[in-house]
Motif scaffolding. Structure first.
Motif, short mmCIF file in Angstrom:
data_model
loop_
_atom_site.label_atom_id
_atom_site.label_comp_id
_atom_site.label_asym_id
_atom_site.label_seq_id
_atom_site.Cartn_x
_atom_site.Cartn_y
_atom_site.Cartn_z
N UNK A 1 0.84 -1.20 0.00
CA UNK A 1 0.00 0.00 0.00
C UNK A 1 0.87 1.25 0.00
N UNK A 2 0.52 2.20 -0.85
CA UNK A 2 1.26 3.44 -0.92
C UNK A 2 0.27 4.59 -0.88
N UNK A 3 0.69 5.69 -0.31
CA UNK A 3 -0.16 6.86 -0.27
C UNK A 3 -0.32 7.43 -1.67
N UNK A 4 -1.30 8.31 -1.83
CA UNK A 4 -1.51 8.94 -3.13
C UNK A 4 -0.26 9.70 -3.58
N UNK A 5 0.38 10.40 -2.66
CA UNK A 5 1.58 11.16 -3.01
C UNK A 5 2.71 10.23 -3.44
N UNK A 6 2.88 9.12 -2.75
CA UNK A 6 3.91 8.17 -3.13
C UNK A 6 3.63 7.57 -4.50
N UNK A 7 2.36 7.19 -4.72
CA UNK A 7 2.01 6.61 -6.02
C UNK A 7 2.25 7.61 -7.15
N UNK A 8 1.86 8.86 -6.94
CA UNK A 8 2.06 9.86 -7.99
C UNK A 8 3.53 10.13 -8.23
N UNK A 9 4.33 10.10 -7.18
CA UNK A 9 5.77 10.26 -7.37
C UNK A 9 6.35 9.12 -8.19
N UNK A 10 5.93 7.88 -7.89
CA UNK A 10 6.40 6.74 -8.67
C UNK A 10 5.88 6.80 -10.10
N UNK A 11 4.62 7.24 -10.25
CA UNK A 11 4.04 7.32 -11.59
C UNK A 11 4.77 8.38 -12.42
N UNK A 12 5.14 9.48 -11.80
CA UNK A 12 5.88 10.51 -12.50
C UNK A 12 7.20 9.95 -13.03
N UNK A 13 7.89 9.18 -12.20
CA UNK A 13 9.16 8.60 -12.64
C UNK A 13 8.96 7.63 -13.80
N UNK A 14 7.84 6.89 -13.78
CA UNK A 14 7.54 5.99 -14.90
C UNK A 14 7.33 6.78 -16.19
N UNK A 15 6.56 7.86 -16.10
CA UNK A 15 6.28 8.66 -17.30
C UNK A 15 7.57 9.29 -17.82
N UNK B 1 27.30 21.15 2.35
CA UNK B 1 26.22 20.32 2.90
C UNK B 1 24.89 21.07 2.97
N UNK B 2 23.80 20.38 2.61
CA UNK B 2 22.48 20.99 2.61
C UNK B 2 21.45 19.95 3.03
N UNK B 3 20.28 20.44 3.41
CA UNK B 3 19.20 19.57 3.87
C UNK B 3 18.01 19.69 2.94
N UNK B 4 17.48 18.55 2.55
CA UNK B 4 16.27 18.50 1.74
C UNK B 4 15.09 18.21 2.66
N UNK B 5 14.16 19.15 2.75
CA UNK B 5 12.94 18.96 3.52
C UNK B 5 11.83 18.56 2.56
N UNK B 6 11.32 17.36 2.71
CA UNK B 6 10.28 16.87 1.83
C UNK B 6 9.18 16.23 2.65
N UNK B 7 8.19 15.62 2.00
CA UNK B 7 7.07 15.04 2.75
C UNK B 7 7.22 13.54 2.89
N UNK B 8 6.34 12.95 3.70
CA UNK B 8 6.44 11.53 4.03
C UNK B 8 6.17 10.62 2.84
N UNK B 9 5.66 11.18 1.74
CA UNK B 9 5.41 10.38 0.55
C UNK B 9 6.63 10.18 -0.33
N UNK B 10 7.77 10.66 0.10
CA UNK B 10 8.98 10.56 -0.72
C UNK B 10 9.36 9.10 -0.95
N UNK B 11 9.66 8.75 -2.19
CA UNK B 11 10.07 7.40 -2.53
C UNK B 11 11.42 7.09 -1.89
N UNK B 12 11.55 5.94 -1.21
CA UNK B 12 12.82 5.60 -0.55
C UNK B 12 14.01 5.57 -1.51
#
Length: 262
Positions: free
Chosen positions: A10-24, A234-245
């Motif tokens: 199961x993946x959240x909508x944000x995770x699925x859309x991130x994966x789908x974007x990479x597929x496209x 060095x820098x920090x990326x602040x993103x949301x919990x739907x980020x693909x591992x």
């Protein structure tokens, strides 16, 4: 009976859309194939692709979607309509990193604009910005000393750019710099719609003691524009919990980037 075929996790909508974007972006934009790949309905794929298109990441076609040669830059209002929950969570996380008395540099962008709104009630804070959105949120904040970088207003993203602002940047050392991005790539850095803006972001990153990039999960691994700003420290990326591992690992593997999820 579903047979012996293992179900996709199961993946959240944000995770699925991130994966789908990479597929496209990889050339796999057929609706039926995406539905089978993600084990969702065709109508769900259509909604996901439509949102990704509205966010400016892809172009819709009759049977699916494709990655355009270069994405058409969207207005602030168009950007604001996408991934609201994720942007708000990232902005809240960024605001928690700011202490009263800090000198903070805020870049243009919708998520950085939300950060500025969260800083309205702070006391003894100095905010330097090239963002018309941040200016709108903080102009009447009584506890915030607001410094606006000089230059011309760039449309449609509301960034104030030019030699005057760059000259001001060379004379300051903010405690924290918060940068926005239309896409963030582990190798190339922050995707920017103009060379002028890429140069400004790199200069901002060089001036700050701490550098944070605010980007929701759908922007990770994408480069919608041909210009890039790459932090050299060095820098920090602040993103949301739907980020693909996998996307997160690509950033942390550079050894300069730390990823924190909201």
């Amino acid at each position: 009976m579903t047979g012996n075929r293992p179900r996709a996790p199961h993946r959240s909508t944000a995770q699925r859309r991130g994966d789908m974007l990479r597929e496209v972006l990889a050339g796999n934009g057929d609706i039926a194939e995406l539905a089978a790949r993600f084990e969702v309905s065709v109508s769900t794929v259509r909604r996901d692709l439509q949102q990704l298109a509205e966010d400016g990441h892809i172009h819709r076609t009759y049977g699916g979607a494709v990655a355009g040669e270069h994405t058409v830059e969207r207005t602030l209002d168009q950007k604001e309509s996408g991934n609201r929950v994720q942007k708000e969570a990232i902005a809240q996380l960024a605001a928690a990193w700011v202490a009263d008395g800090d000198v903070v540099l805020i870049d243009a962008g919708t998520t950085t604009g939300r950060l500025a709104r969260h800083l309205r009630s702070r006391d003894g804070l100095t905010v330097i910005t090239n963002s018309t959105t941040a200016l709108r949120h903080l102009a009447d904040a009584p506890g915030v000393e607001l410094i606006v970088l000089g230059g011309r207003v760039r449309r449609p993203n509301g960034a104030i750019l030019g030699p005057a602002g760059e000259d001001m940047l060379r004379r300051i050392t903010p405690d924290r710099v918060f940068l926005g991005a239309d896409g963030v790539h582990a190798r190339d850095g922050l995707s920017c719609p103009s060379l002028e803006q890429a140069h400004a972001k790199e200069l901002m990153a060089r001036r700050g003691r701490e550098v944070c990039v605010l980007a929701d999960a759908t922007k990770l691994g994408t480069s919608p524009f041909p210009y890039h700003a790459l932090p050299e420290r060095p820098w920090t990326l602040l993103t949301d919990a739907g980020a693909d591992p996998g996307a997160v690992r690509a950033f942390t593997a550079t050894e300069l980037c730390t990823v924190v999820t909201a």
